[in-house]
Scaffold this active site. Structure first.
Site, short mmCIF file in Angstrom:
data_model
loop_
_atom_site.label_atom_id
_atom_site.label_comp_id
_atom_site.label_asym_id
_atom_site.label_seq_id
_atom_site.Cartn_x
_atom_site.Cartn_y
_atom_site.Cartn_z
N LYS A 78 0.86 -1.19 0.00
CA LYS A 78 0.00 0.00 0.00
C LYS A 78 0.89 1.23 0.00
O LYS A 78 2.00 1.20 0.54
CB LYS A 78 -0.89 0.02 1.25
N ASP A 98 -6.73 4.62 -4.85
CA ASP A 98 -7.48 4.45 -3.59
C ASP A 98 -8.09 5.82 -3.32
O ASP A 98 -8.26 6.62 -4.26
CB ASP A 98 -6.54 4.00 -2.45
P1 NDP Z 1 -12.82 8.03 -3.05
O1 NDP Z 1 -11.76 9.01 -2.79
O2 NDP Z 1 -13.31 7.85 -4.45
O3 NDP Z 1 -14.09 8.32 -2.12
C1 NDP Z 1 -13.99 8.35 -0.74
C2 NDP Z 1 -15.32 8.79 -0.16
O4 NDP Z 1 -15.27 8.66 1.24
C3 NDP Z 1 -15.64 10.24 -0.45
O5 NDP Z 1 -17.04 10.40 -0.49
C4 NDP Z 1 -15.05 10.94 0.75
O6 NDP Z 1 -15.67 12.20 1.05
C5 NDP Z 1 -15.35 9.96 1.86
N1 NDP Z 1 -14.32 10.04 2.90
C6 NDP Z 1 -12.98 9.81 2.76
N2 NDP Z 1 -12.34 10.01 3.91
C7 NDP Z 1 -13.28 10.39 4.79
C8 NDP Z 1 -13.25 10.74 6.16
N3 NDP Z 1 -12.11 10.73 6.85
N4 NDP Z 1 -14.43 11.06 6.75
C9 NDP Z 1 -15.59 11.04 6.04
N5 NDP Z 1 -15.67 10.73 4.75
C10 NDP Z 1 -14.54 10.40 4.15
O7 NDP Z 1 -12.26 6.63 -2.48
P2 NDP Z 1 -12.73 5.16 -2.80
O8 NDP Z 1 -14.18 5.13 -3.05
O9 NDP Z 1 -11.81 4.60 -3.81
O10 NDP Z 1 -12.38 4.40 -1.44
C11 NDP Z 1 -13.31 4.32 -0.35
C12 NDP Z 1 -12.89 3.20 0.59
O11 NDP Z 1 -12.86 1.96 -0.14
C13 NDP Z 1 -11.50 3.34 1.21
O12 NDP Z 1 -11.51 2.75 2.49
C14 NDP Z 1 -10.63 2.51 0.28
O13 NDP Z 1 -9.44 2.07 0.91
C15 NDP Z 1 -11.58 1.36 0.00
N6 NDP Z 1 -11.27 0.58 -1.19
C16 NDP Z 1 -11.20 1.16 -2.41
C17 NDP Z 1 -10.94 0.40 -3.53
C18 NDP Z 1 -10.96 0.97 -4.89
O14 NDP Z 1 -10.90 0.17 -5.85
N7 NDP Z 1 -11.07 2.27 -5.09
C19 NDP Z 1 -10.66 -1.05 -3.41
C20 NDP Z 1 -10.88 -1.59 -2.08
C21 NDP Z 1 -11.14 -0.78 -1.02
P3 NDP Z 1 -14.93 13.57 0.62
O15 NDP Z 1 -15.04 13.61 -0.87
O16 NDP Z 1 -15.68 14.64 1.31
O17 NDP Z 1 -13.51 13.43 1.10
#
Ligand code: NDP
Length: 454
Positions: A127, A167
């Site tokens: 990671k 991510d």
């Molecule tokens: P994105 O950046 O596309 O989206 C993240 C979302 O979560 C946004 O809506 C963001 O809001 C919100 N968010 C992030 N951090 C916080 C926080 N500290 N408090 C509240 N809201 C938060 O990321 P992904 O969708 O790619 O990833 C989301 C999760 O899924 C993570 O845990 C990631 O590790 C996991 N994941 C992702 C994969 C992938 O293929 N993308 C694969 C497997 C797991 P805002 O825009 O306001 O920051």
């Protein structure tokens, strides 16, 4: 043996990795599952297999200097944790978010090792990321940051060494800038990153894969219990990549998603977020860079609840529903949230994000008889399609959307089966946490035993 094994191991981990709470949390959960295995197979304990998986094989930490649009020099901190490569090259995402630190990177790389093992593809665990906040940055700033980040990292990567992906905060645009700089510095066009755009080596369905895979996993959890997704009311958190495609697949399969969120708060739409509304959200988030609060202005029957830091819980999880799919970030469900979910009638929780449920929340779900899937199993679809992207790159081919979708569906079914069978085999039927940890551990552990102490 089990209790003392976990106790001694965790004492060592706290001592050797001080203050890294997310890492301790992830290790503790796996150690409790592995304790069930070593009771029957002491060879893993004798060869200190889990201890060796816990210690990253390499952790790279570096400064990332860059110049912002006003000409000022900025410095961020970059990371890449190469946790374990027993079953394949290091593989895992890249996160750009102010909350990134070594403990977060290590917990994610550790989790990734088990997740990648569960896919049965040849991928080890890693990671990376930086404490850089892409929000509010211009395109040129993002490019300069990505180039500086890669200028240090490229020497540690390669298609058979370490293959990063996206991510939080790292999507197609950032992968493009990172890959461009990697290509320039290495002088090679190889499949060293996944999540690439389709025209230059990307896989069809990679953006959709984590969300679709999550819903395929939920379908399996329901099917073995004689249920289906039709008309099930679903709570989804997040509004990014994983959340958007989770909602899309839920709609495909007849479910009714009613919430989404971002770091500003959450929206609740009692009529359901349908395809048109989802399309509007995708435009808001992916094109206009807006906040989820705007949804309630556009669709007046919906409500927006802003984040209230004085509360001990997130009211999103108090919304009555059948299923909860946390898809935002780690530790977003605490014990109080878990109690509200149980009260609100939720009977199934599956993690789209990595470790969104705190340990006491998971305990509460199990005690209440809620079927619970940990992210390392239920969100493995993203890395699985990254693995398929690597296979397409190495054979210079591109598969159709249908082909990738069929493979993804099969991989999620297989992961579900592995978790269920391992849980049965070790006397904890229906417990996907133990099933996933044991399934992921045994494949990596056997490879390590066979490869010697290296
Ligand atoms: P994105 O950046 O596309 O989206 C993240 C979302 O979560 C946004 O809506 C963001 O809001 C919100 N968010 C992030 N951090 C916080 C926080 N500290 N408090 C509240 N809201 C938060 O990321 P992904 O969708 O790619 O990833 C989301 C999760 O899924 C993570 O845990 C990631 O590790 C996991 N994941 C992702 C994969 C992938 O293929 N993308 C694969 C497997 C797991 P805002 O825009 O306001 O920051």
């Amino acid at each position: 043996m089990s209790t003392s094994y976990v106790h001694d191991l965790m004492a060592h981990v706290r001592d050797f990795h001080p203050g890294e709470t997310e890492f301790h949390q992830a290790v503790q959960e796996v150690a409790e599952s592995v304790a069930l295995v070593i009771d029957r197979h002491p060879e893993y304990a004798k060869a200190k297999v889990l201890e060796r998986i816990i210690e990253p094989q390499r952790a790279i930490l570096f400064g990332v200097p860059w110049v912002d649009d006003s000409g000022e020099v900025q410095i961020n901190r970059g990371y890449r944790v190469q946790q374990n490569n027993a079953v394949g090259p290091y593989k895992g995402g890249t996160r750009f978010h102010p909350s990134v630190n070594l403990a977060v990177m290590k917990f994610l790389a550790f989790e990734q090792t088990f997740k990648n093992s569960l896919t049965a593809l040849n991928m080890g665990g890693g990671k990376g990321g930086a404490d850089f906040d892409p929000k509010g940055k211009s395109d040129a700033e993002i490019m300069r940051f990505c180039q500086s980040y890669m200028t240090e990292l490229y020497r540690h990567l390669g298609p058979n060494v370490d293959v990063p992906a996206g991510d939080i905060g790292v999507g197609g645009r950032e992968i493009g800038y990172l890959f461009g700089q990697y290509k320039r510095l290495s002088g090679e066009f190889t499949g060293t990153m996944t999540g690439k755009r389709l025209a230059w080596g990307g896989s069809k369905l990679r953006p959709e894969a984590t969300g679709y895979g999550l819903v395929y996993f939920v379908e399996q959890m329901l099917e073995v219990r004689g249920e289906r997704l039709d008309d099930k009311v679903c709570l989804v958190s997040g509004a990014g990549n994983v959340a958007q495609f989770t909602v899309e697949k839920l709609l495909d399969l007849g479910a009714k998603p009613v919430t989404m969120s971002d770091s500003g708060g959450f929206i609740y739409d009692p009529e359901g977020i349908d395809s048109d509304k989802l399309y509007w959200i995708q435009d808001l988030k992916n094109v206009r860079g807006g906040r989820i609060a705007e949804y309630a202005d556009r669709y007046p029957r919906a409500t927006f609840t802003p984040v209230d830091a004085s509360l001990d819980h997130n009211p999103l999880w108090s919304t009555p529903a059948d299923i909860a799919l946390p898809c935002a970030t780690q530790n977003e469900i605490n014990a109080a949230d878990a109690a509200h979910l149980i009260e609100g009638g939720v009977r199934l929780v599956a993690e789209g994000a990595n470790m969104p449920s705190q340990a006491d929340a998971v305990e509460a779900f199990h005690e209440a008889g809620i079927v619970f899937a940990p992210g390392k199993a239920s969100n493995a679809g993203g890395v699985a399609v990254s693995g398929l992207e690597m296979a397409q790159n190495s054979s210079h081919s591109q598969w159709s959307r249908g082909e990738v979708d069929a493979k993804l569906h099969q991989i999620m079914k297989d992961i579900h089966r592995t978790c269920a069978e391992r849980a049965d085999e070790y006397g904890v039927p229906g417990n996907y946490v133990h099933g996933a940890n044991i399934g992921g551990f045994i494949r990596v552990g056997d490879a390590m035993l066979q490869q010697g102490v290296v």
